[in-house]
Design a protein around this motif. Structure first.
Motif, PDB file in Angstrom:
ATOM      1  N   LEU A 141      79.181  51.206  24.307  1.00 50.46           N
ATOM      2  CA  LEU A 141      78.289  50.823  25.400  1.00 50.46           C
ATOM      3  C   LEU A 141      78.674  51.541  26.688  1.00 50.46           C
ATOM      4  O   LEU A 141      77.808  51.970  27.457  1.00 50.46           O
ATOM      5  CB  LEU A 141      78.345  49.305  25.622  1.00 50.46           C
ATOM      6  CG  LEU A 141      77.536  48.437  24.657  1.00 50.46           C
ATOM      7  CD1 LEU A 141      77.806  46.967  24.931  1.00 50.46           C
ATOM      8  CD2 LEU A 141      76.047  48.727  24.782  1.00 50.46           C
ATOM      9  N   ARG A 142      79.969  51.673  26.958  1.00 46.37           N
ATOM     10  CA  ARG A 142      80.407  52.366  28.176  1.00 46.37           C
ATOM     11  C   ARG A 142      79.904  53.808  28.185  1.00 46.37           C
ATOM     12  O   ARG A 142      79.557  54.358  29.235  1.00 46.37           O
ATOM     13  CB  ARG A 142      81.938  52.354  28.255  1.00 46.37           C
ATOM     14  CG  ARG A 142      82.549  51.008  28.627  1.00 46.37           C
ATOM     15  CD  ARG A 142      84.009  51.194  29.013  1.00 46.37           C
ATOM     16  NE  ARG A 142      84.673  49.927  29.269  1.00 46.37           N
ATOM     17  CZ  ARG A 142      85.595  49.395  28.489  1.00 46.37           C
ATOM     18  NH1 ARG A 142      85.967  50.027  27.378  1.00 46.37           N
ATOM     19  NH2 ARG A 142      86.163  48.252  28.799  1.00 46.37           N
TER      20      ARG A 142
ATOM     21  N   ILE B 262      70.036  43.673  31.202  1.00 46.89           N
ATOM     22  CA  ILE B 262      69.866  42.451  30.418  1.00 46.89           C
ATOM     23  C   ILE B 262      69.016  42.725  29.187  1.00 46.89           C
ATOM     24  O   ILE B 262      69.343  42.298  28.065  1.00 46.89           O
ATOM     25  CB  ILE B 262      69.232  41.348  31.293  1.00 46.89           C
ATOM     26  CG1 ILE B 262      70.222  40.888  32.366  1.00 46.89           C
ATOM     27  CG2 ILE B 262      68.792  40.162  30.433  1.00 46.89           C
ATOM     28  CD1 ILE B 262      69.638  39.904  33.352  1.00 46.89           C
ATOM     29  N   ASN B 263      67.924  43.460  29.363  1.00 41.92           N
ATOM     30  CA  ASN B 263      67.049  43.771  28.230  1.00 41.92           C
ATOM     31  C   ASN B 263      67.760  44.641  27.195  1.00 41.92           C
ATOM     32  O   ASN B 263      67.539  44.491  25.984  1.00 41.92           O
ATOM     33  CB  ASN B 263      65.778  44.456  28.719  1.00 41.92           C
ATOM     34  CG  ASN B 263      64.835  43.503  29.431  1.00 41.92           C
ATOM     35  OD1 ASN B 263      64.827  42.313  29.144  1.00 41.92           O
ATOM     36  ND2 ASN B 263      64.062  44.023  30.378  1.00 41.92           N
ATOM     37  N   GLN B 264      68.610  45.551  27.649  1.00 42.52           N
ATOM     38  CA  GLN B 264      69.353  46.394  26.705  1.00 42.52           C
ATOM     39  C   GLN B 264      70.290  45.550  25.846  1.00 42.52           C
ATOM     40  O   GLN B 264      70.387  45.762  24.628  1.00 42.52           O
ATOM     41  CB  GLN B 264      70.136  47.460  27.479  1.00 42.52           C
ATOM     42  CG  GLN B 264      69.260  48.557  28.073  1.00 42.52           C
ATOM     43  CD  GLN B 264      70.009  49.449  29.047  1.00 42.52           C
ATOM     44  OE1 GLN B 264      71.044  49.066  29.603  1.00 42.52           O
ATOM     45  NE2 GLN B 264      69.470  50.638  29.292  1.00 42.52           N
ATOM     46  N   LEU B 265      70.974  44.597  26.464  1.00 38.70           N
ATOM     47  CA  LEU B 265      71.875  43.731  25.699  1.00 38.70           C
ATOM     48  C   LEU B 265      71.090  42.794  24.785  1.00 38.70           C
ATOM     49  O   LEU B 265      71.551  42.458  23.687  1.00 38.70           O
ATOM     50  CB  LEU B 265      72.771  42.926  26.643  1.00 38.70           C
ATOM     51  CG  LEU B 265      73.808  43.734  27.434  1.00 38.70           C
ATOM     52  CD1 LEU B 265      74.601  42.832  28.364  1.00 38.70           C
ATOM     53  CD2 LEU B 265      74.761  44.475  26.488  1.00 38.70           C
ATOM     54  N   ARG B 266      69.919  42.387  25.224  1.00 41.38           N
ATOM     55  CA  ARG B 266      69.067  41.559  24.357  1.00 41.38           C
ATOM     56  C   ARG B 266      68.590  42.357  23.142  1.00 41.38           C
ATOM     57  O   ARG B 266      68.579  41.841  22.020  1.00 41.38           O
ATOM     58  CB  ARG B 266      67.850  41.058  25.135  1.00 41.38           C
ATOM     59  CG  ARG B 266      68.144  39.970  26.148  1.00 41.38           C
ATOM     60  CD  ARG B 266      66.875  39.559  26.848  1.00 41.38           C
ATOM     61  NE  ARG B 266      65.910  38.963  25.934  1.00 41.38           N
ATOM     62  CZ  ARG B 266      64.612  38.825  26.198  1.00 41.38           C
ATOM     63  NH1 ARG B 266      64.114  39.278  27.337  1.00 41.38           N
ATOM     64  NH2 ARG B 266      63.805  38.264  25.325  1.00 41.38           N
ATOM     65  N   GLN B 267      68.201  43.606  23.354  1.00 44.26           N
ATOM     66  CA  GLN B 267      67.731  44.436  22.250  1.00 44.26           C
ATOM     67  C   GLN B 267      68.821  44.644  21.207  1.00 44.26           C
ATOM     68  O   GLN B 267      68.541  44.756  20.011  1.00 44.26           O
ATOM     69  CB  GLN B 267      67.247  45.781  22.785  1.00 44.26           C
ATOM     70  CG  GLN B 267      65.941  45.698  23.582  1.00 44.26           C
ATOM     71  CD  GLN B 267      65.627  46.980  24.326  1.00 44.26           C
ATOM     72  OE1 GLN B 267      66.320  47.990  24.161  1.00 44.26           O
ATOM     73  NE2 GLN B 267      64.586  46.951  25.160  1.00 44.26           N
ATOM     74  N   LEU B 268      70.061  44.673  21.685  1.00 47.51           N
ATOM     75  CA  LEU B 268      71.196  44.850  20.768  1.00 47.51           C
ATOM     76  C   LEU B 268      71.705  43.531  20.212  1.00 47.51           C
ATOM     77  O   LEU B 268      72.735  43.502  19.535  1.00 47.51           O
ATOM     78  CB  LEU B 268      72.327  45.596  21.486  1.00 47.51           C
ATOM     79  CG  LEU B 268      72.012  47.031  21.902  1.00 47.51           C
ATOM     80  CD1 LEU B 268      73.135  47.606  22.753  1.00 47.51           C
ATOM     81  CD2 LEU B 268      71.789  47.905  20.662  1.00 47.51           C
TER      82      LEU B 268
ATOM     83  N   SER C 291      66.608  45.369  18.286  1.00 40.14           N
ATOM     84  CA  SER C 291      65.311  44.757  17.981  1.00 40.14           C
ATOM     85  C   SER C 291      64.147  45.704  18.232  1.00 40.14           C
ATOM     86  O   SER C 291      62.998  45.360  17.967  1.00 40.14           O
ATOM     87  CB  SER C 291      65.124  43.489  18.838  1.00 40.14           C
ATOM     88  OG  SER C 291      65.198  43.802  20.216  1.00 40.14           O
ATOM     89  N   ASN C 292      64.416  46.912  18.750  1.00 45.57           N
ATOM     90  CA  ASN C 292      63.340  47.872  19.011  1.00 45.57           C
ATOM     91  C   ASN C 292      62.831  48.565  17.751  1.00 45.57           C
ATOM     92  O   ASN C 292      61.938  49.417  17.830  1.00 45.57           O
ATOM     93  CB  ASN C 292      63.810  48.946  20.006  1.00 45.57           C
ATOM     94  CG  ASN C 292      63.652  48.474  21.445  1.00 45.57           C
ATOM     95  OD1 ASN C 292      63.085  47.416  21.695  1.00 45.57           O
ATOM     96  ND2 ASN C 292      64.167  49.248  22.376  1.00 45.57           N
ATOM     97  N   TRP C 293      63.377  48.263  16.591  1.00 44.44           N
ATOM     98  CA  TRP C 293      62.882  48.851  15.349  1.00 44.44           C
ATOM     99  C   TRP C 293      61.413  48.506  15.099  1.00 44.44           C
ATOM    100  O   TRP C 293      60.705  49.227  14.390  1.00 44.44           O
ATOM    101  CB  TRP C 293      63.732  48.377  14.168  1.00 44.44           C
ATOM    102  CG  TRP C 293      64.932  49.248  13.899  1.00 44.44           C
ATOM    103  CD1 TRP C 293      66.224  49.000  14.241  1.00 44.44           C
ATOM    104  CD2 TRP C 293      64.947  50.509  13.223  1.00 44.44           C
ATOM    105  NE1 TRP C 293      67.042  50.019  13.831  1.00 44.44           N
ATOM    106  CE2 TRP C 293      66.284  50.966  13.196  1.00 44.44           C
ATOM    107  CE3 TRP C 293      63.958  51.310  12.639  1.00 44.44           C
ATOM    108  CZ2 TRP C 293      66.664  52.164  12.613  1.00 44.44           C
ATOM    109  CZ3 TRP C 293      64.333  52.512  12.051  1.00 44.44           C
ATOM    110  CH2 TRP C 293      65.675  52.931  12.047  1.00 44.44           C
TER     111      TRP C 293
END
Length: 458
Positions: free
Chosen positions: A129-130, A182-188, A28-30
């Motif tokens: 992700l790892r 959490i924010n990283q997983l939300r962005q993805l 979602s960072n686009w």
């Protein structure tokens, strides 16, 4: 450009000038790159059903709706499950049973448009992700060992730090600082973070919940190697035990227990021999009995009884405590014969091994007396209850001077709670007599002896 999750990697490939470029991405960072962002949700139920019936014409509207619900309207899974069903004679009900147990290469069929099976796709995603976001990968795996659906953030933050470090094979910051992961997983677009009113007044309860698609949950869990799986399960159990309010009789805590109970099965808590986890089972059974959730309580009690008989043995003190909680739920459900058989087994063993004034023995005997009354065997129930009354009289009244006159408020409080079994027993004798009297007008009235100070006749 499909699946472009890293804007930096393709920045120099995006054409300039007139026209439009269509990019699909989980990131979602686009929107930070002066690009119009349009969220693409899953299908609604009508779209899912129509798509399935077009992809697998043999499906009825009802079957298509059931399959849509099972995969939660996720388009890729709708395509791959419908493709599998279209080439199979298996009924939808049988196929759904397969999906509930496991989703793998044998339960989906890829199409020429997208040659990766859903489980393979998520295994690859987890590996990426790892490599790139290890903390986010760890958080995703942790979420996969809680129950599907909404997960209170405080459950995740309750996992012991030393266990997280072992799972990550490296140093891990405090779980309370997992906001970045959490924010990283939300962005993805892998998880969703929701806020709701807090179910408690605890400072650590933020009212935030993580949501993970059920089939993603299953795919991620299956991708965890067997040697790591047990560690994740143990960590989840410890987190649930830490979240136990330890006050199931307090109705103000019932909302918290209502969030804990759905997690027990996924964490397989009944196979743990850790005292804190077993205490969690007792407290949840107590909550379900008091809250009237009898069917779910009976299911948990039966599962725990089967496992603990093998794990602890049928004569372990905690096994007897389990049968007490399980017996109350069975009795409340009207399963009097099952309860009588179980309570009699505990009663006979404790009668051989304990004294006549042992409180655990008296509790088992009291439960058996209640079973006999509920089965209509009033003479046996009354005889046993009178013996119990005399035993409680000796245990509680004759020793009351040690308790009631204990200096300080706490001593009086303890003395009061020690009288509760006797008070409950008085009530039980009255019920036996009242029921028996209704059957026989000639049944003599029984007057209760003085128990504590000056008692009114029963």
């Amino acid at each position: 450009m499909d699946g472009a999750d890293d804007p930096v990697q393709i920045a120099d490939l995006i054409p300039t000038g007139p026209g439009h470029v269509l990019i699909t991405s989980r990131n979602s960072n686009w929107d930070e790159h002066n690009i119009q962002l349009l969220e693409v949700p899953v299908f609604d139920r009508a779209e899912s059903s129509a798509f399935l019936q077009q992809r697998a014409p043999r499906l009825t509207s009802t079957e298509a709706s059931r399959l849509s619900e099972a995969v939660e309207d996720l388009p890729l899974l709708l395509d791959q499950t419908a493709g599998w069903l279209n080439d199979s004679e298996l009924s939808v009900a049988e196929y759904l049973s397969l999906l509930q147990r496991r989703i793998d290469q044998d339960t989906v069929k890829v199409s020429a448009d997208f040659p990766l099976a859903f489980p393979t796709l998520w295994s690859m995603q987890l590996n990426r992700l790892r490599d790139t976001l290890p903390d986010a990968a760890l958080l995703l795996q942790v979420c996969a060992f809680f129950a599907p659906g909404s997960i209170p953030v405080r459950f995740v933050e309750g996992i012991p730090l030393e266990q997280l470090t072992e799972l990550a094979a490296g140093p891990v910051e405090s779980p309370s600082s997992w906001n970045k992961a959490i924010n990283q997983l939300r962005q993805l677009s892998i998880i969703r973070l929701d806020s709701r009113p807090s179910v408690s007044n605890d400072a650590g309860d933020t009212g935030q919940y993580l949501s993970l698609h059920r089939m993603v949950h299953q795919a991620v869990r299956e991708a965890v190697p067997d040697e790591e799986r047990r560690k994740f399960i143990d960590a989840t159990r410890q987190a649930l035990a830490a979240a136990d309010p330890k006050r199931p009789t307090d109705t103000r805590q019932w909302a918290r227990y209502a969030e804990l109970v759905p997690q027990l099965k996924c964490a397989d808590v009944v196979t743990s021999n850790h005292p804190d986890v077993q205490r969690l089972v007792f407290n949840c059974l107590e909550y379900m009995y008091l809250a009237g959730a009898y069917p779910a309580g009976v299911e948990l009690g039966q599962h725990a009884t089967e496992r603990w008989r093998a794990l602890l043995g049928g004569t372990h003190p905690r096994f007897f405590e389990l049968t007490y909680h399980y017996g109350r739920l069975l009795r409340a459900s009207g399963e009097y014969r099952r309860t009588e058989s179980m309570d009699r087994e505990a009663f006979e063993h404790l009668r051989r091994e304990r004294s006549a004034e042992d409180l655990e023995y008296l509790r088992a005997a009291s439960g058996l007396a209640a079973d006999l009354r509920d089965l209509g065997r009033y003479d046996e129930a009354l005889e046993m209850t009178e013996v119990l009354l005399a035993a409680y009289h000796r245990v509680l009244v004759l020793r009351s001077s040690k308790w009631v006159w204990t200096a300080g408020r706490q001593g009086a409080h303890d003395a009061w709670w020690r009288t509760v079994p006797c008070i409950c027993l008085c009530t039980r004798v009255r019920r036996v007599i009242r029921t028996r009297s209704a059957r026989s007008a000639s049944w003599p009235a029984l007057v209760m002896p003085p128990l504590i100070g000056s008692c009114e006749p029963a």
